[in-house]
Design a protein around this motif. Structure first.
Motif, PDB file in Angstrom:
ATOM      1  N   LYS A  74       9.115 114.111  66.511  1.00 57.34           N
ATOM      2  CA  LYS A  74       8.552 114.986  67.538  1.00 57.34           C
ATOM      3  C   LYS A  74       7.621 114.244  68.481  1.00 57.34           C
ATOM      4  CE  LYS A  74       8.863 119.617  65.554  1.00 57.34           C
ATOM      5  NZ  LYS A  74       8.111 120.839  65.188  1.00 57.34           N
ATOM      6  N   ALA A  80      14.062 117.173  74.189  1.00 52.65           N
ATOM      7  CA  ALA A  80      14.130 117.822  72.870  1.00 52.65           C
ATOM      8  C   ALA A  80      15.427 117.522  72.132  1.00 52.65           C
ATOM      9  CB  ALA A  80      13.946 119.326  73.034  1.00 52.65           C
ATOM     10  N   LEU A 132      13.271 122.850  68.264  1.00 53.91           N
ATOM     11  CA  LEU A 132      13.777 121.835  69.189  1.00 53.91           C
ATOM     12  C   LEU A 132      14.860 122.402  70.095  1.00 53.91           C
ATOM     13  CD1 LEU A 132      13.828 118.813  66.731  1.00 53.91           C
ATOM     14  CD2 LEU A 132      12.394 119.035  68.770  1.00 53.91           C
TER      15      LEU A 132
END
Length: 210
Positions: A74, A80, A132
């Motif tokens: 992350k 993403a 995500l």
């Protein structure tokens, strides 16, 4: 004294994990762990009341590895969907290289033979992948009509199914290659502007810097 005890406990846990990974729960005894570790059965029982508690400790340690790996993916400054793919490769490497991760996965699959309640699997993964996917939708990189929650569930199914088959057929020796091929199949359906090869190349560059 406390540090020494924790070091010994970790050593015993990793020794047990090696045997659980190789032989499974039923095929591993406290005597086996004693022989491999060079510690007496009494020393093992001092840290773990029985084999069930030792198996539980391995599974708990398996789950404890995930937050750091998720945080690592992350934190990458990429879109993403790239982070999602990156995370999958980070986890694949952990399964291949970390005996506690492998043993924890096997023990959970053999949970019916273990007379203790084990932590529930996959829930955190589904939540992470959904987040995500939702971020990718906000960024405009997720294909129109894709529901993040449903897509996340499918990706988790596919990802861990791949691990199960790879482990059974080849002990995960070629897991990263299999994962690369899986993403070549999935990404065209997930990306707003399909370009799976380019995304995988970008992720490869990020992995090289980790």
């Amino acid at each position: 004294m406390q540090v020494r005890a924790e070091t010994t406990r970790r050593f015993l846990l990793e020794t047990a994990a090696q045997l659980f990974d190789e032989r499974g729960y039923a095929g591993t005894s406290i005597s086996d762990i004693s022989t491999l570790s060079g510690r007496t059965s009494g020393a093992i029982y001092f840290h773990f009341a029985n084999k069930e508690k030792l198996a539980l400790a391995v599974v708990e340690e398996h789950f404890a590895t995930w937050p750091e790996l998720i945080g690592q993916a992350k934190a990458a400054e990429v879109p993403a969907l790239d982070r999602l793919v990156l995370l999958s490769f980070i986890v694949a490497e952990a399964f291949r290289e970390n005996v506690v991760v492998r043993a924890g996965a096997r023990l959970w699959m053999e949970r019916k033979a273990i007379d203790t309640e084990l932590p529930p699997p996959f829930v955190g993964w589904i939540e992470t992948v959904t987040e995500l996917m939702e971020e990718a939708r906000t960024q405009g990189t997720l294909a129109a009509g894709i529901d993040p929650g449903s897509a996340a569930l499918s990706v988790v199914y596919a990802f861990f199914g791949l691990h199960t088959v790879s482990d059974a057929l080849e002990r995960r020796r070629h897991i990263e290659s299999r994962l690369h091929n899986l993403w070549l199949l999935l990404l065209p359906a997930l990306q707003a502007e399909p370009g799976p090869a380019a995304l995988l190349e970008r992720v490869g560059l990020v992995r090289d810097r980790l």
